[in-house]
Design a protein around this motif. Structure first.
Motif, short mmCIF file in Angstrom:
data_model
loop_
_atom_site.label_atom_id
_atom_site.label_comp_id
_atom_site.label_asym_id
_atom_site.label_seq_id
_atom_site.Cartn_x
_atom_site.Cartn_y
_atom_site.Cartn_z
N ILE A 165 1.01 -1.39 0.00
CA ILE A 165 -0.07 0.05 -0.07
C ILE A 165 0.96 1.27 0.06
O ILE A 165 0.66 2.23 -0.69
CB ILE A 165 -1.06 -0.03 0.99
N LYS A 166 2.08 1.31 0.93
CA LYS A 166 2.82 2.46 0.76
C LYS A 166 3.61 2.61 -0.58
O LYS A 166 3.41 3.86 -0.64
CB LYS A 166 3.85 1.95 1.92
N ARG A 212 0.66 4.10 -2.65
CA ARG A 212 0.36 5.49 -2.55
C ARG A 212 1.05 6.55 -3.22
O ARG A 212 0.78 7.72 -3.47
CB ARG A 212 0.28 5.68 -1.14
N LYS A 213 2.17 6.08 -3.76
CA LYS A 213 3.12 6.92 -4.39
C LYS A 213 2.84 7.10 -5.93
O LYS A 213 3.30 7.96 -6.68
CB LYS A 213 4.51 6.58 -4.33
N LYS A 232 -7.65 6.27 -5.61
CA LYS A 232 -8.15 5.76 -4.55
C LYS A 232 -7.63 4.43 -4.27
O LYS A 232 -7.74 3.57 -5.06
CB LYS A 232 -9.77 5.85 -4.68
N ILE A 233 -7.24 3.87 -3.02
CA ILE A 233 -6.80 2.69 -2.54
C ILE A 233 -7.76 2.37 -1.39
O ILE A 233 -7.78 2.80 -0.46
CB ILE A 233 -5.38 2.84 -1.99
N LYS A 280 -2.08 10.75 -1.34
CA LYS A 280 -3.03 10.22 -0.97
C LYS A 280 -3.33 10.12 0.55
O LYS A 280 -2.21 9.61 1.17
CB LYS A 280 -3.23 8.78 -1.56
N ARG A 314 -6.10 9.60 4.10
CA ARG A 314 -7.68 9.11 4.24
C ARG A 314 -8.72 10.40 4.18
O ARG A 314 -8.19 11.45 4.81
CB ARG A 314 -7.33 8.38 5.64
N TRP A 317 -7.50 5.18 1.08
CA TRP A 317 -6.90 6.39 0.89
C TRP A 317 -7.33 7.12 -0.38
O TRP A 317 -7.48 6.43 -1.25
CB TRP A 317 -5.34 6.14 0.69
N GLU A 318 -7.21 8.36 -0.48
CA GLU A 318 -7.72 8.82 -1.55
C GLU A 318 -7.04 10.00 -1.85
O GLU A 318 -6.35 10.79 -1.04
CB GLU A 318 -9.18 9.45 -1.00
N ASP A 319 -6.83 10.44 -3.28
CA ASP A 319 -6.34 11.43 -3.78
C ASP A 319 -7.36 12.68 -3.87
O ASP A 319 -8.46 12.81 -4.46
CB ASP A 319 -5.97 11.11 -5.46
#
Lengths: 79, 413
Positions: A19-20, A23-24, A30-31, B2, B4, B410-412
């Motif tokens: 996930i880390k 996120r990049k 969205k994750i 990203k 939360r 998580w979101e942008d």
């Protein structure tokens, strides 16, 4: 603009790191970590199908990813 | 980046309420020291406010390396100041009307009740109005948890307001219930609609919304006060214009800070429901306390009581507010449902049926292993079963569905 969901299965024990890394990645909007058949659902927003390929490639490079399934969105209604 | 979504939402709403409590403090100083006429103060706010908001918005439009200052530090959707669009007009008319009524109501209240910390809490009852309206317009019936938390927050807010000094008058209550709260409801519902609009296929930005809201509210206020002046044969308009010049710096200070309070508020509205944004924002009751203490110690408003009973009631009120907000934050359940349909069933129709299920806030028809991916937001899993799964099962042509609960996201933004 093309949006797609990528459903991801990961090898156990790798989720935090994966996930880390994800996120990049830039085009990921969205994750979501989910419980069910898959482990992670990612929403991708790209300009073209070619860029979608690039993003899926990047996700494949992330350590711990076992399998991905891409679902391209054809039509969408949202609040 | 990203992050939360939840964090961003609470950060925005809380920042907005901290800034707003400062604004209330400054407003009180201005009202006590400089502009006693509430109508004149309202006019001055909008006249000076339009000018100041324009200046700030222009400043935020200055591009640095291809991105405007406002886009960098305030709202990523912001590019530059622009004219409002045709599709925005209707919403701006309502939101502007709401704002102008709201502001007049607010200044009337300030002039009746000395202490600002008494005015604010009662206005939090707006949460209940919002829950009610949302259940009608946003196909979003509030769950028991939402009603419960909203009631806790509202009662907390009322209790939190009881002690400090001033007494509650019937006129003040009438203004709160008949003018201030309905106006605030219109104002926030339509600002949320504006924020959710797509402008050139991109999310609308809070800075333009705020600017145009002030412009529209200014026009409405001028019209209403002119009519009022005409009927009552007074000259508040002139007093307002004079006040804008005489106390320009004070009014521009309060309006400049207000700008930021609302920009954050509008951004939060774009993320969460109006009622919940409001509930978080009712934390202003807590942030207003230091402001009240400072104002009282400067001798601007009368000193409040330190009777332990009153203090206890106040503390209980504050605890209720915090509890209510936390329970809002913790009880959201999100899920994806992946759906396969049998061949021979029209996609569009099934899509519409899925969309009509309450709690579904996104339906995507996809190409791949599945036919639809829908996103669910609900307050409890029981409701997820009763209101969503049962409905999905009843839709003809659905072959298979898979519920995937979202654990973390998580979101942008």
């Amino acid at each position: 603009m093309i949006s797609a969901y990528i459903l991801i299965s990961i090898r156990p024990g790798n989720s935090d790191k994966a996930i880390k890394e994800m996120r990049k990645i830039k085009n990921i909007a969205k994750i979501s970590v989910v419980a069910g058949d898959y482990d992670i659902v990612v929403r991708v927003q790209v300009k073209s199908l070619e860029n979608l390929l690039k993003v899926t490639d990047k996700i494949h490079m992330v350590d711990g990813i076992k399998k991905t399934t891409t679902q391209v969105i054809e039509k969408e209604i949202a609040l | 980046m990203k992050i939360r979504r939840k964090y961003l939402f609470y950060a925005l709403a809380l920042t907005s309420s901290i800034i707003a409590s400062l604004v209330v403090g400054i407003d009180t100083i201005i009202r006590v020291k400089f502009i006693q006429n509430p109508y004149a103060f309202g006019i001055a706010c909008f006249l000076v406010g339009t000018f100041i908001t324009l200046l700030i918005a222009l400043f935020l439009s200055i591009p640095i390396k291809g991105k405007s200052i406002g886009g960098k530090i305030i709202d990523p959707s912001f590019n530059r100041l622009r004219l409002f669009r045709k599709e925005e007009l209707k919403y701006h008319l309502f939101a502007g009307f709401g704002n102008s009524l709201l502001t007049l109501g607010y200044f009337l209240l300030l002039s009746i009740l000395e202490d600002p910390s008494v005015v604010l809490p009662f206005s939090q009852i707006v949460i209940i109005y919002l829950l009610f309206i949302e259940s009608i317009v946003e196909k979003n019936v509030p769950t028991i948890v939402e009603v419960q938390s909203a009631v806790i927050v509202t009662f907390g807010a009322i209790l939190g307001s009881i002690s400090l000094g001033g007494s509650i008058s019937i006129t003040a209550l009438a203004i709160v219930f008949l003018l201030y709260i309905p106006a605030w409801t219109i104002f926030s519902i339509y600002q949320r609609k504006l924020k959710l609009l797509k402008i050139d296929k991109k999310p609308n930005d809070s800075i333009n919304i705020r600017f145009w809201n002030v412009v529209f509210a200014c026009v409405f206020t001028l019209i209403m006060i002119t009519i009022f002046d005409f009927i009552t044969n007074s000259n508040n308009i002139i007093a307002g214009i004079n006040a804008s010049f005489d106390h320009f710096w004070w009014v521009s200070l309060t309006m400049a800070i207000t700008f930021f309070a609302f920009v954050f508020y509008i951004r939060a509205l774009g993320i969460g429901k109006a009622s919940i944004t409001q509930a978080v924002r009712s934390s202003i009751i807590i942030f207003i306390i230091p402001v009240t203490i400072i104002l009282a110690s400067l001798g601007i408003i009368p000193l409040f009581s330190v009777d332990p009973v009153w203090l206890l009631i106040k503390i209980i009120g504050i605890i209720l507010i915090i509890l209510g907000i936390i329970s809002f934050a913790l009880t959201l359940v999100k899920a994806y449902i992946f759906i396969k349909i049998k061949p021979g069933h029209p996609v569009e129709e099934t899509m519409r049926k899925l969309w009509n299920i309450s709690g579904v806030n996104r339906v995507a028809a996809v190409a791949g292993d599945y036919d639809f991916i829908i996103k669910i937001r609900t307050r409890t899993l029981v409701k997820g079963y009763e209101k969503i799964i049962r409905k999905i099962e009843s839709i003809e042509g659905i072959k298979e569905y898979k519920w995937q609960s979202v654990l973390k996201e998580w979101e942008d933004i």
